[in-house]
Design a protein around this motif. Structure first.
Motif, PDB file in Angstrom:
ATOM      1  N   ASP A  95       0.855  -1.186   0.000  1.00 60.10           N
ATOM      2  CA  ASP A  95       0.000   0.000   0.000  1.00 60.10           C
ATOM      3  C   ASP A  95       0.895   1.241   0.000  1.00 60.10           C
ATOM      4  OD1 ASP A  95      -2.254   1.567   0.072  1.00 60.10           O
ATOM      5  OD2 ASP A  95      -2.958   0.867   2.020  1.00 60.10           O
ATOM      6  N   VAL A  96       0.279   2.383  -0.198  1.00 59.84           N
ATOM      7  CA  VAL A  96       1.012   3.653  -0.181  1.00 59.84           C
ATOM      8  C   VAL A  96       0.321   4.574   0.809  1.00 59.84           C
ATOM      9  CG1 VAL A  96       1.776   5.622  -1.552  1.00 59.84           C
ATOM     10  CG2 VAL A  96       1.568   3.389  -2.625  1.00 59.84           C
ATOM     11  N   ALA A  97       1.078   5.116   1.746  1.00 57.45           N
ATOM     12  CA  ALA A  97       0.510   6.079   2.688  1.00 57.45           C
ATOM     13  C   ALA A  97       0.305   7.410   1.966  1.00 57.45           C
ATOM     14  CB  ALA A  97       1.449   6.249   3.881  1.00 57.45           C
ATOM     15  N   GLU A 149       5.963   0.450 -11.008  1.00 57.86           N
ATOM     16  CA  GLU A 149       5.508   1.837 -10.944  1.00 57.86           C
ATOM     17  C   GLU A 149       4.220   1.973 -10.149  1.00 57.86           C
ATOM     18  OE1 GLU A 149       5.334   2.761 -15.251  1.00 57.86           O
ATOM     19  OE2 GLU A 149       3.165   2.721 -15.013  1.00 57.86           O
ATOM     20  N   PHE A 150       3.999   3.197  -9.715  1.00 56.49           N
ATOM     21  CA  PHE A 150       2.759   3.525  -9.009  1.00 56.49           C
ATOM     22  C   PHE A 150       2.220   4.821  -9.585  1.00 56.49           C
ATOM     23  CE2 PHE A 150       0.411   5.753  -5.648  1.00 56.49           C
ATOM     24  CZ  PHE A 150      -0.607   4.818  -5.457  1.00 56.49           C
ATOM     25  N   ASN A 151       0.955   4.822  -9.948  1.00 54.38           N
ATOM     26  CA  ASN A 151       0.311   6.000 -10.558  1.00 54.38           C
ATOM     27  C   ASN A 151       1.176   6.591 -11.677  1.00 54.38           C
ATOM     28  OD1 ASN A 151      -1.950   5.790  -8.978  1.00 54.38           O
ATOM     29  ND2 ASN A 151      -1.697   7.745  -7.929  1.00 54.38           N
ATOM     30  N   ASP A 152       1.714   5.715 -12.538  1.00 51.85           N
ATOM     31  CA  ASP A 152       2.544   6.102 -13.678  1.00 51.85           C
ATOM     32  C   ASP A 152       3.886   6.704 -13.290  1.00 51.85           C
ATOM     33  OD1 ASP A 152       0.712   5.189 -15.558  1.00 51.85           O
ATOM     34  OD2 ASP A 152      -0.398   7.090 -15.502  1.00 51.85           O
ATOM     35  N   LYS A 204       7.483   8.803  -5.452  1.00 52.57           N
ATOM     36  CA  LYS A 204       7.251  10.214  -5.721  1.00 52.57           C
ATOM     37  C   LYS A 204       5.986  10.328  -6.572  1.00 52.57           C
ATOM     38  CE  LYS A 204       9.293  14.387  -7.580  1.00 52.57           C
ATOM     39  NZ  LYS A 204       8.925  14.557  -8.992  1.00 52.57           N
ATOM     40  N   THR A 205       4.940  10.908  -6.002  1.00 50.84           N
ATOM     41  CA  THR A 205       3.681  11.001  -6.737  1.00 50.84           C
ATOM     42  C   THR A 205       3.381  12.429  -7.168  1.00 50.84           C
ATOM     43  OG1 THR A 205       2.530  11.114  -4.624  1.00 50.84           O
ATOM     44  CG2 THR A 205       2.612   8.975  -5.716  1.00 50.84           C
ATOM     45  N   GLY A 206       3.710  13.397  -6.365  1.00 48.55           N
ATOM     46  CA  GLY A 206       3.455  14.780  -6.753  1.00 48.55           C
ATOM     47  C   GLY A 206       4.707  15.407  -7.330  1.00 48.55           C
TER      48      GLY A 206
HETATM   49  C1  LIG Z   1      -2.947   7.681  -7.273  1.00 49.87           C
HETATM   50  O1  LIG Z   1      -3.927   7.954  -8.250  1.00 49.87           O
HETATM   51  C2  LIG Z   1      -5.278   7.915  -7.746  1.00 49.87           C
HETATM   52  C3  LIG Z   1      -6.219   8.045  -8.923  1.00 49.87           C
HETATM   53  O2  LIG Z   1      -5.855   9.095  -9.757  1.00 49.87           O
HETATM   54  C4  LIG Z   1      -5.451   9.036  -6.727  1.00 49.87           C
HETATM   55  O3  LIG Z   1      -6.749   9.022  -6.194  1.00 49.87           O
HETATM   56  C5  LIG Z   1      -4.444   8.814  -5.593  1.00 49.87           C
HETATM   57  O4  LIG Z   1      -4.501   9.885  -4.674  1.00 49.87           O
HETATM   58  C6  LIG Z   1      -3.030   8.708  -6.137  1.00 49.87           C
HETATM   59  N1  LIG Z   1      -2.162   8.298  -5.026  1.00 49.87           N
HETATM   60  C7  LIG Z   1      -1.145   9.051  -4.604  1.00 49.87           C
HETATM   61  C8  LIG Z   1      -0.430   8.567  -3.385  1.00 49.87           C
HETATM   62  O5  LIG Z   1      -0.791  10.070  -5.174  1.00 49.87           O
END
Ligand SMILES: *[C@@H]1O[C@H](CO)[C@@H](O)[C@H](O)[C@H]1NC(C)=O
Length: 154
Positions: free
Chosen positions: A77-79, A108-111, A134-136
């Motif tokens: 999972d990802v916090a 990868e996670f969220n591309d 790194k998501t943002g």
């Molecule tokens: C990953 O993407 C989903 C769907 O776009 C989004 O709701 C979620 O917040 C994202 N997760 C993170 C940790 O950025």
């Protein structure tokens, strides 16, 4: 005759089983730069020589199951802050995927294929580097160690 039906049974079982991968942080060049990811506390870390568990990851379609000796069912999972954590019992989690055609795939996670850890905290035997995705557009620390995660099919 018996041998033949056993072989068929084995082949059928193998075809049904999902692929399992070992995950390694690709921190430096070559094989020595590959640091196996480990379970420690409730985190995914690397670099521990004691007090950790090795694991394999399996994608069953909507859950990344983590298989580790001595653990019940776990899932990745990802916090909210991007920290990779694990859950038990396993829960579905969207966003994770294994990309590529070769034996070694990119995780990868969220591309995002960019993962990192923070070295400006106290890192030592009791505080191993924790893996974040790194998501943002920001890192959770000033001096992140950036890496990708190589998933090797077992
Ligand atoms: C990953 O993407 C989903 C769907 O776009 C989004 O709701 C979620 O917040 C994202 N997760 C993170 C940790 O950025």
């Amino acid at each position: 005759m018996l041998f033949k039906s056993l072989s068929i049974l084995t082949a059928a079982t193998a075809a049904l089983a999902a692929d399992q991968y070992t995950l390694k942080a690709a921190i430096g060049p070559g094989a020595t730069g590959l640091k196996p990811l480990q379970l420690h506390g409730n985190n995914i870390v690397y670099g521990l020589t004691t007090g950790y568990s090795d694991f394999r990851a399996e994608d069953d379609g909507n859950t990344i199951k983590l298989i580790a000796q001595g653990f019940p069912g776990l899932s990745l999972d990802v916090a909210q802050d991007g920290e990779l954590i694990f859950k038990s019992p396993p829960e579905p989690k969207e966003g994770f995927s294994f990309k590529g055609d070769g034996l070694v795939k990119d995780f990868e996670f969220n591309d995002s294929q960019e993962f990192y850890s923070c070295i400006d905290e106290t890192v030592g035997p009791l505080h191993p580097p924790i893996v974040y995705v790194k998501t943002g557009d920001k890192y959770g620390c000033k001096n992140p160690v950036k890496f990708t995660i190589a998933a090797t099919k077992e």
